[in-house]
Motif scaffolding. Structure first.
Motif, short mmCIF file in Angstrom:
data_model
loop_
_atom_site.label_atom_id
_atom_site.label_comp_id
_atom_site.label_asym_id
_atom_site.label_seq_id
_atom_site.Cartn_x
_atom_site.Cartn_y
_atom_site.Cartn_z
N CYS A 16 0.86 -1.18 0.00
CA CYS A 16 0.00 0.00 0.00
C CYS A 16 0.90 1.23 0.00
N ASP A 17 1.36 1.59 -1.19
CA ASP A 17 2.37 2.63 -1.35
C ASP A 17 1.71 3.96 -1.68
N ALA A 18 1.98 4.96 -0.87
CA ALA A 18 1.39 6.29 -1.09
C ALA A 18 1.86 6.92 -2.39
N ARG A 19 2.95 6.40 -2.97
CA ARG A 19 3.47 6.96 -4.22
C ARG A 19 2.71 6.45 -5.44
N LEU A 20 1.85 5.47 -5.26
CA LEU A 20 1.10 4.92 -6.39
C LEU A 20 0.18 5.98 -7.00
N ALA A 74 -16.35 7.04 -8.43
CA ALA A 74 -17.52 7.42 -7.64
C ALA A 74 -17.20 7.43 -6.14
N ARG A 75 -16.05 6.87 -5.80
CA ARG A 75 -15.62 6.83 -4.39
C ARG A 75 -14.91 8.13 -4.03
N PRO A 76 -14.89 8.48 -2.74
CA PRO A 76 -14.09 9.62 -2.30
C PRO A 76 -12.62 9.40 -2.66
N ALA A 77 -11.91 10.46 -2.96
CA ALA A 77 -10.52 10.36 -3.40
C ALA A 77 -9.65 9.60 -2.40
N ALA A 78 -9.94 9.75 -1.12
CA ALA A 78 -9.12 9.11 -0.09
C ALA A 78 -9.26 7.59 -0.09
N GLU A 79 -10.31 7.06 -0.70
CA GLU A 79 -10.56 5.61 -0.71
C GLU A 79 -10.06 4.94 -1.98
N ARG A 80 -9.66 5.71 -2.97
CA ARG A 80 -9.42 5.12 -4.29
C ARG A 80 -8.19 4.22 -4.34
N ARG A 81 -7.12 4.58 -3.65
CA ARG A 81 -5.92 3.76 -3.70
C ARG A 81 -6.19 2.36 -3.15
N ARG A 97 -7.83 -5.49 -18.00
CA ARG A 97 -9.04 -4.75 -18.38
C ARG A 97 -10.16 -5.67 -18.86
N GLY A 98 -9.83 -6.86 -19.30
CA GLY A 98 -10.87 -7.77 -19.76
C GLY A 98 -11.51 -8.59 -18.67
N LEU A 99 -10.92 -8.57 -17.48
CA LEU A 99 -11.42 -9.36 -16.36
C LEU A 99 -12.12 -8.44 -15.38
N GLU A 100 -13.39 -8.72 -15.09
CA GLU A 100 -14.14 -7.87 -14.16
C GLU A 100 -14.46 -8.66 -12.89
N VAL A 101 -14.21 -8.02 -11.76
CA VAL A 101 -14.49 -8.65 -10.47
C VAL A 101 -15.47 -7.79 -9.67
N THR A 102 -15.93 -8.33 -8.58
CA THR A 102 -16.88 -7.60 -7.74
C THR A 102 -16.23 -6.39 -7.09
N ALA A 103 -17.05 -5.50 -6.58
CA ALA A 103 -16.57 -4.29 -5.92
C ALA A 103 -15.72 -4.65 -4.71
N PRO A 104 -14.75 -3.81 -4.36
CA PRO A 104 -13.82 -4.12 -3.28
C PRO A 104 -14.47 -4.45 -1.94
N ASP A 105 -15.64 -3.84 -1.66
CA ASP A 105 -16.30 -4.09 -0.38
C ASP A 105 -17.32 -5.22 -0.46
N ALA A 106 -17.37 -5.94 -1.60
CA ALA A 106 -18.24 -7.10 -1.75
C ALA A 106 -17.40 -8.37 -1.73
N SER A 107 -18.05 -9.51 -1.52
CA SER A 107 -17.33 -10.78 -1.53
C SER A 107 -16.64 -10.97 -2.88
#
Length: 247
Positions: free
Chosen positions: A123-127, A147-154, A180-190
């Motif tokens: 979890c690198d702040a330089r990303l 759509a998320r707050p900027a602080a949550e995006r990283r 880009r071709g692989l789609e997964v569920t939202a980070p806060d979902a299973s």
């Protein structure tokens, strides 16, 4: 609790020491000595040692007796994904493992009877999420990210990335297939796969799980060819740091 058992061993770059070099085979030793960057050299050493410790524990073998091989699928050279080189009669059949490292964190997942993939990201702040996200997320994922707050995006981006890379590693294709071709569920979902890239067509639904390592770094594991997933997490830093030291 039933399901496919996956053992995930974690260690740290700082656990590496000269005594671990005894676990390297000649090919690995040559690669280790040819690696100029000290951090990359250290991650390779800890990854090799942790792989043999984890596989030896699973197979009931001394770590030094666990044989690994690396064969590039393109050129046949000794630099491909590491595989267990044990014959069926010796218990090697059906055993898979996956190695990951980022920053100072190194992990290995091992299991029987299914293909496994593991990924961790520091979890690198330089990303720079704005730079890397468009090349890694589908249009739907990208819209949800912004759509998320900027602080949550990283953290949200890294969670999505670890899930995707774990799945692709379990399938044995790694980043040769576009994220880009692989789609997964939202980070806060299973964790689950929602859509596959055209190169892979429809694949069996992988079992997936998320983790946080050292309270900071997101990690994900995926298993293909099994039902539910049961995690056995182990902090192996002390084991790696102690192995091969005199006295």
């Amino acid at each position: 609790m039933t399901g496919q058992s996956v053992r995930v061993w974690w260690a740290r770059l700082e656990d590496g020491h000269a005594g671990l070099r005894a676990l390297l085979d000649p090919v690995e030793r040559a690669r280790y000595e040819a690696t100029a960057d000290p951090a990359n050299r250290g991650r390779f050493l800890v990854g090799c040692a942790l792989s043999r410790l984890a596989l030896g524990d699973l197979l009931g073998l001394p770590p030094a007796d666990v044989p690994l091989r690396r064969v590039c699928p393109r050129c046949g050279g000794p630099h491909g994904k590491a595989e267990l080189a044990l014959p069926r009669a010796s218990g090697g059949s059906g055993v898979d493992f996956s190695v990951t490292h980022s920053g100072g964190t190194v992990g290995v997942a091992v299991c029987r009877g299914a293909a496994v993939g593991l990924d961790v990201e520091e979890c690198d702040a330089r990303l720079d999420v704005d730079t890397v996200a468009p090349g890694a997320l589908t249009d739907t994922e990208l819209a949800a990210l912004y759509a998320r707050p900027a602080a949550e995006r990283r953290s949200a981006f890294l969670r999505t990335w670890t899930r995707k890379e774990a799945v692709l590693k379990a399938l044995g294709v790694g980043l040769s297939v576009s994220l880009r071709g692989l789609e997964v569920t939202a980070p806060d979902a299973s964790p689950a796969v929602l859509a596959w890239p055209e190169q892979l067509a429809a694949r069996p639904e992988p079992a997936m799980a998320d983790m946080i390592v050292d309270g900071t770094h997101p990690a994900s594991v995926a298993v293909v060819g099994a039902g539910a997933l049961r995690l056995d997490r182990r902090d192996a830093s002390a084991t790696v740091a102690a192995y091969g030291r005199e006295g």
